[in-house]
Design a protein around this motif. Structure first.
Motif, mmCIF file in Angstrom:
data_model
loop_
_atom_site.group_PDB
_atom_site.id
_atom_site.type_symbol
_atom_site.label_atom_id
_atom_site.label_comp_id
_atom_site.label_asym_id
_atom_site.label_seq_id
_atom_site.Cartn_x
_atom_site.Cartn_y
_atom_site.Cartn_z
ATOM 1 N N GLN A 68 27.152 -55.066 22.433
ATOM 2 C CA GLN A 68 28.162 -54.067 22.079
ATOM 3 C C GLN A 68 29.344 -54.707 21.367
ATOM 4 O OE1 GLN A 68 29.043 -52.240 25.839
ATOM 5 N NE2 GLN A 68 27.169 -51.013 25.884
ATOM 6 N N ALA A 69 29.716 -55.904 21.796
ATOM 7 C CA ALA A 69 30.830 -56.606 21.153
ATOM 8 C C ALA A 69 30.436 -57.101 19.763
ATOM 9 C CB ALA A 69 31.289 -57.769 22.025
ATOM 10 N N LEU A 70 29.259 -57.729 19.671
ATOM 11 C CA LEU A 70 28.829 -58.292 18.391
ATOM 12 C C LEU A 70 28.527 -57.214 17.355
ATOM 13 C CD1 LEU A 70 26.478 -61.194 19.574
ATOM 14 C CD2 LEU A 70 28.825 -61.375 18.700
ATOM 15 N N ALA A 71 28.146 -56.022 17.814
ATOM 16 C CA ALA A 71 27.850 -54.937 16.870
ATOM 17 C C ALA A 71 29.071 -54.588 16.025
ATOM 18 C CB ALA A 71 27.364 -53.701 17.628
ATOM 19 N N VAL A 72 30.266 -54.768 16.581
ATOM 20 C CA VAL A 72 31.498 -54.453 15.856
ATOM 21 C C VAL A 72 31.685 -55.391 14.667
ATOM 22 C CG1 VAL A 72 33.999 -54.188 16.058
ATOM 23 C CG2 VAL A 72 32.532 -53.612 17.994
ATOM 24 N N ILE A 73 31.248 -56.644 14.806
ATOM 25 C CA ILE A 73 31.469 -57.621 13.731
ATOM 26 C C ILE A 73 30.228 -57.819 12.868
ATOM 27 C CG2 ILE A 73 33.240 -58.803 15.070
ATOM 28 C CD1 ILE A 73 31.184 -61.034 15.614
ATOM 29 N N LEU A 74 29.189 -57.051 13.110
ATOM 30 C CA LEU A 74 27.969 -57.184 12.320
ATOM 31 C C LEU A 74 28.214 -57.002 10.819
ATOM 32 C CD1 LEU A 74 25.015 -57.866 12.746
ATOM 33 C CD2 LEU A 74 24.538 -55.428 13.047
ATOM 34 N N PRO A 75 29.132 -56.104 10.389
ATOM 35 C CA PRO A 75 29.409 -55.984 8.953
ATOM 36 C C PRO A 75 29.949 -57.263 8.315
ATOM 37 C CG PRO A 75 30.217 -54.061 10.136
ATOM 38 C CD PRO A 75 29.840 -55.070 11.175
ATOM 39 N N PHE A 76 30.451 -58.189 9.127
ATOM 40 C CA PHE A 76 31.004 -59.442 8.614
ATOM 41 C C PHE A 76 30.025 -60.607 8.776
ATOM 42 C CE2 PHE A 76 34.355 -56.813 10.506
ATOM 43 C CZ PHE A 76 35.179 -56.594 9.411
ATOM 44 N N ALA A 77 28.761 -60.309 9.071
ATOM 45 C CA ALA A 77 27.786 -61.346 9.412
ATOM 46 C C ALA A 77 27.646 -62.408 8.332
ATOM 47 C CB ALA A 77 26.425 -60.709 9.714
ATOM 48 N N ASP A 78 27.806 -62.027 7.063
ATOM 49 C CA ASP A 78 27.647 -62.992 5.968
ATOM 50 C C ASP A 78 28.722 -64.070 5.973
ATOM 51 O OD1 ASP A 78 25.409 -61.669 5.114
ATOM 52 O OD2 ASP A 78 26.418 -60.565 3.510
ATOM 53 N N ASN A 79 29.801 -63.819 6.710
ATOM 54 C CA ASN A 79 30.903 -64.787 6.741
ATOM 55 C C ASN A 79 31.038 -65.466 8.102
ATOM 56 O OD1 ASN A 79 31.777 -64.263 4.057
ATOM 57 N ND2 ASN A 79 32.782 -62.393 4.771
ATOM 58 N N ILE A 80 30.005 -65.353 8.930
ATOM 59 C CA ILE A 80 30.080 -65.890 10.291
ATOM 60 C C ILE A 80 28.935 -66.867 10.542
ATOM 61 C CG2 ILE A 80 30.060 -65.331 12.759
ATOM 62 C CD1 ILE A 80 30.954 -62.505 12.021
ATOM 63 N N ASP A 81 29.255 -68.000 11.109
ATOM 64 C CA ASP A 81 28.258 -68.915 11.663
ATOM 65 C C ASP A 81 28.407 -68.866 13.182
ATOM 66 O OD1 ASP A 81 27.106 -69.873 9.306
ATOM 67 O OD2 ASP A 81 28.719 -71.339 9.038
ATOM 68 N N ILE A 82 27.351 -68.471 13.861
ATOM 69 C CA ILE A 82 27.399 -68.425 15.318
ATOM 70 C C ILE A 82 26.798 -69.702 15.894
ATOM 71 C CG2 ILE A 82 26.385 -67.317 17.355
ATOM 72 C CD1 ILE A 82 26.977 -64.662 16.157
ATOM 73 N N ILE A 83 27.560 -70.349 16.752
ATOM 74 C CA ILE A 83 27.124 -71.550 17.454
ATOM 75 C C ILE A 83 26.884 -71.144 18.902
ATOM 76 C CG2 ILE A 83 27.602 -73.984 17.823
ATOM 77 C CD1 ILE A 83 27.891 -73.077 14.880
ATOM 78 N N THR A 84 25.705 -71.414 19.432
ATOM 79 C CA THR A 84 25.389 -70.863 20.736
ATOM 80 C C THR A 84 24.385 -71.737 21.487
ATOM 81 O OG1 THR A 84 24.711 -68.816 21.858
ATOM 82 C CG2 THR A 84 23.523 -69.397 19.840
ATOM 83 N N ALA A 85 23.962 -71.234 22.637
ATOM 84 C CA ALA A 85 22.964 -71.901 23.456
ATOM 85 C C ALA A 85 21.638 -71.167 23.344
ATOM 86 C CB ALA A 85 23.423 -71.949 24.920
ATOM 87 N N SER A 86 20.581 -71.785 23.831
ATOM 88 C CA SER A 86 19.239 -71.248 23.637
ATOM 89 C C SER A 86 18.980 -70.001 24.476
ATOM 90 C CB SER A 86 18.192 -72.309 23.987
ATOM 91 O OG SER A 86 18.299 -72.648 25.373
#
Length: 378
Positions: free
Chosen positions: A47-65
């Motif tokens: 729900q949180a990430l859906a808000v920023i999905l329109p900006f996906a081209d400008n985001i690098d997500i660093i995360t765990a497996s």
């Protein structure tokens, strides 16, 4: 344009104990699953990430497996880089090790989904090294590092992505003793501070603790509710204000749980979400009533410590059958901020907005707004 480096951590076990009445998830995840609990941290982060999905081209997500972040972020279409791998059920140690790896990647912001235990784990590593923001997914959310809802957390990230001037501020990391919590005692402790984006519309305040001291006002509130009771099914939420009603009825009360009464008699104690659905399944909906109060300082009436009140249940209850109890002192402490619902279902949260008659004494009421700022203004 520099790409925004967003760290994402999900505690997959966060909030598991809430819907089944375990008052938390620390050390009881397997028990919660055995009781039928369904993990919801992934959905809350989505729900949180859906808000920023329109900006996906400008985001690098660093995360765990896996379920700690990578699965969801890839599924949603974000550019995703895994820097920590775990093949076991995630633990406090996994969270801390994952965050340690993420901090090596020069993050702009660390977004995490969990509860106060997760916030403590992250604080143990982050301290003030990088700004953080929590997506509320736990049972108990006393810390001030969370958005008021998952959607609100996403809005704060979107403000940063759009270059809005968002200040940073220190916010308290709080947690309580879950063993004592399950026995009806709140022992909150401050563990430190982390830096969060300072957006007061969308970031929750630290919970005000302590039992109401104005016993006369609570007695008046209790008298008003008891006078209205007949043969309906009353679902009694958690908190000291609702507890005053149960005390005046002479009924044993689960201070930090949900009880059900009918004809002023206890018929079910410390119930789970599934038990509430079963109890109301064949009951006339016009005779199902819900009694709740707000969390002092925050203003939440749903989604903080009462996850037993599931979206499925709330949809069965007419809005006019929802009784909100509060002293005027508690309402004034909000300084005009609206009451907040964080049911886990954004559409239901929208449907629940509006003005409600708050019971503040015996035949004494005020009109007060339920209006999540993240839903009203966007």
């Amino acid at each position: 344009m520099k790409r925004f480096r967003l760290g994402v951590i999900i505690n997959p076990l966060a909030g598991l104990g809430g819907s089944v009445g375990l008052k938390g998830s620390d050390g009881v995840a397997l028990e919660a699953i055995a009781k039928g609990a369904v993990p919801k941290a992934q959905m809350r982060m989505q729900q949180a990430l859906a808000v920023i999905l329109p900006f996906a081209d400008n985001i690098d997500i660093i995360t765990a497996s896996g379920d700690m972040g990578a699965n969801l972020c890839r599924q949603m279409g974000f550019t995703t880089n895994e820097v920590y791998y775990s093949e076991t059920t995630t633990s406090s140690q996994d969270t801390q090790q994952a965050v340690t790896c993420l901090l090596e990647q020069q993050l702009d912001l660390l977004l995490f989904a969990g509860g106060d235990g997760t916030a403590r784990d992250i604080y143990a590593v982050v301290e003030d090294k990088v700004p953080v923001l929590g997506v509320p997914a736990g049972v108990k959310i006393h810390s001030g590092v969370y958005g008021i809802t998952p959607h609100a957390s996403g809005l704060v990230v979107s403000m940063l992505l759009q270059g809005e001037l968002v200040s940073l501020m220190p916010a308290d990391v709080m947690d309580i003793d879950e063993v004592a919590f399950r026995q009806g005692t709140v022992r909150a402790k401050r563990f430190g501070e982390m830096t969060v984006p300072a957006e007061p519309r969308y970031i929750q305040a630290v919970k005000m603790g302590g039992k109401e001291v104005d016993e006369l006002v609570l007695a008046d509130i209790a008298a008003d509710i008891i006078e209205s009771m007949d043969d309906e099914l009353f679902i009694m939420g958690s908190g000291s204000t609702v507890a005053a009603v149960m005390e005046d009825l002479g009924i044993d009360n689960t201070l930090l749980g949900v009880d059900v009464i009918q004809d002023k008699t206890l018929i079910a104690q410390d119930v789970s979400a599934n038990q509430l659905l079963e109890l109301t399944e064949n009951y006339p909906l016009e005779k199902v009533k819900l009694v709740i109060t707000l969390i002092g300082g925050q203003g939440h009436i749903l989604g903080r410590g009462n996850q037993q009140l599931s979206p499925e249940l709330i949809k069965r209850i007419p809005k006019d059958n929802i009784f909100i109890l509060a002293t005027k002192t508690k309402l004034k402490a909000l300084e005009g901020r609206p009451l907040i619902v964080d049911s886990g279902d954004p559409e239901l949260d929208k449907a629940l907005t509006g003005y409600y008659k708050i019971v503040t004494g015996y035949h004494d009421y005020v009109m007060y707004q339920v209006a999540n700022p993240d839903l009203v203004e966007n």
